[in-house]
Design an enzyme around this catalytic site. Sequence first.
Site, PDB file in Angstrom:
ATOM      1  N   HIS A  19      24.452   5.604 -31.684  1.00 40.41           N
ATOM      2  CA  HIS A  19      22.996   5.546 -31.680  1.00 40.41           C
ATOM      3  C   HIS A  19      22.419   4.872 -32.913  1.00 40.41           C
ATOM      4  CE1 HIS A  19      23.140   9.017 -28.575  1.00 40.41           C
ATOM      5  NE2 HIS A  19      23.139   7.837 -27.986  1.00 40.41           N
ATOM      6  N   HIS A  42      25.876   4.262 -18.331  1.00 43.25           N
ATOM      7  CA  HIS A  42      26.291   5.663 -18.184  1.00 43.25           C
ATOM      8  C   HIS A  42      25.305   6.525 -18.962  1.00 43.25           C
ATOM      9  CE1 HIS A  42      29.875   3.354 -17.180  1.00 43.25           C
ATOM     10  NE2 HIS A  42      30.331   4.421 -16.541  1.00 43.25           N
ATOM     11  N   SER A 103      20.815   8.252 -25.256  1.00 48.29           N
ATOM     12  CA  SER A 103      20.399   6.857 -25.326  1.00 48.29           C
ATOM     13  C   SER A 103      19.172   6.537 -24.463  1.00 48.29           C
ATOM     14  CB  SER A 103      21.569   5.937 -24.962  1.00 48.29           C
ATOM     15  OG  SER A 103      22.168   6.308 -23.747  1.00 48.29           O
ATOM     16  N   GLU A 121      23.458   6.577 -13.611  1.00 49.24           N
ATOM     17  CA  GLU A 121      24.231   7.805 -13.806  1.00 49.24           C
ATOM     18  C   GLU A 121      24.777   8.258 -12.464  1.00 49.24           C
ATOM     19  OE1 GLU A 121      26.498  10.489 -14.860  1.00 49.24           O
ATOM     20  OE2 GLU A 121      25.450   9.424 -16.473  1.00 49.24           O
ATOM     21  N   ASP A 149      26.991   3.596  -9.473  1.00 50.05           N
ATOM     22  CA  ASP A 149      28.004   3.132 -10.407  1.00 50.05           C
ATOM     23  C   ASP A 149      27.411   2.053 -11.310  1.00 50.05           C
ATOM     24  OD1 ASP A 149      30.186   2.097 -11.726  1.00 50.05           O
ATOM     25  OD2 ASP A 149      31.401   1.804  -9.931  1.00 50.05           O
ATOM     26  N   GLY A 150      27.288   2.364 -12.598  1.00 45.59           N
ATOM     27  CA  GLY A 150      26.696   1.407 -13.519  1.00 45.59           C
ATOM     28  C   GLY A 150      27.501   0.140 -13.692  1.00 45.59           C
ATOM     29  N   ASP A 170      28.856   2.946 -22.233  1.00 46.54           N
ATOM     30  CA  ASP A 170      29.617   3.999 -22.914  1.00 46.54           C
ATOM     31  C   ASP A 170      30.132   5.025 -21.911  1.00 46.54           C
ATOM     32  OD1 ASP A 170      27.064   4.934 -22.369  1.00 46.54           O
ATOM     33  OD2 ASP A 170      27.024   6.287 -24.083  1.00 46.54           O
TER      34      ASP A 170
END
Length: 298
Positions: A19, A42, A103, A121, A149-150, A170
């Site tokens: 971050h 994510h 995030s 997500e 699904d990212g 991430d």
Amino acid sequence: MFSYRHAFHAGNHADVLKHTVLIATLQHLLQKDAALTVLDTHAGAGLYRLDGDYASTSAESADGIQRLVPPATPPALAPALQAYVDMVRAFNQGDATRVYPGSPFIIHRLLREQDKLKLFELHPTDARSLAGNVAQLDAGRQVAVLQEDGFEGVKKFLPPPARRALLLCDPSYELKSDYGRVQDMVQDALKRFATGVYAVWYPIIPRPEAHDLPRRLKTLAVKAGKPWLHATLTVKSSKVGPSTDGEPGKRPGLPASGMFLINPPFTLQAALREALPQMAELLAQDRHAAHALESGGG
């Protein structure tokens, strides 16, 4: 597939690194007036209670963000690290740090009216929590929550309308296939939108895939003729169990993590050169704490 919950790890040393880099990157990108699209592959639940059941079970924030805020009294912090601490404290009242922004909330806090945020997500419980948390922001169409699904979902947003984008990736890496999927996604993204900023977090653990990933990302950047930056933070030895060198036995848990960026802001390397040594010193769990920063290309 759905076992990982970031709530157990919120505010740990990996979040401090991730971050801090995220905020410093966004602060630079948002200096230009043109709209920015941010993709978070994510996103997790977006907001976490550090005094809740999940975070308090592992208490990882005690060796992360809690070392940087009251009642801890760290020395004057590097600007990038101070900006991170200020961001977390903005979500809390007084000196107590009970809420940790993931995030999605960090990004939203920095975005301007013309910018867009796409949150992916797949975990059903976290996706519901994320949607509920984002609804409280009253952000309208600026923020989109997508339960998909990212790795695949980002494709439809690249290139973005204003030709400016930051992609944060991430995953949990619980599945070994995640390492390969990160590489494939970045490779595809560079073909779709070569000037985007791509930021990948990864754990540094005794697994070949974890050590291969940054090397593979570097190869992608070099082949594409793009600049890259690689920052790592180690807080303890990766050994677990009784010590043989006179130190107490090492606690289990993540020992180190890294951030690899392609097309990083030119200001980021100098910012991290100041911040990383402080992170290693303030978050050290044993004498093996260390940091590294390298860059190339461009």
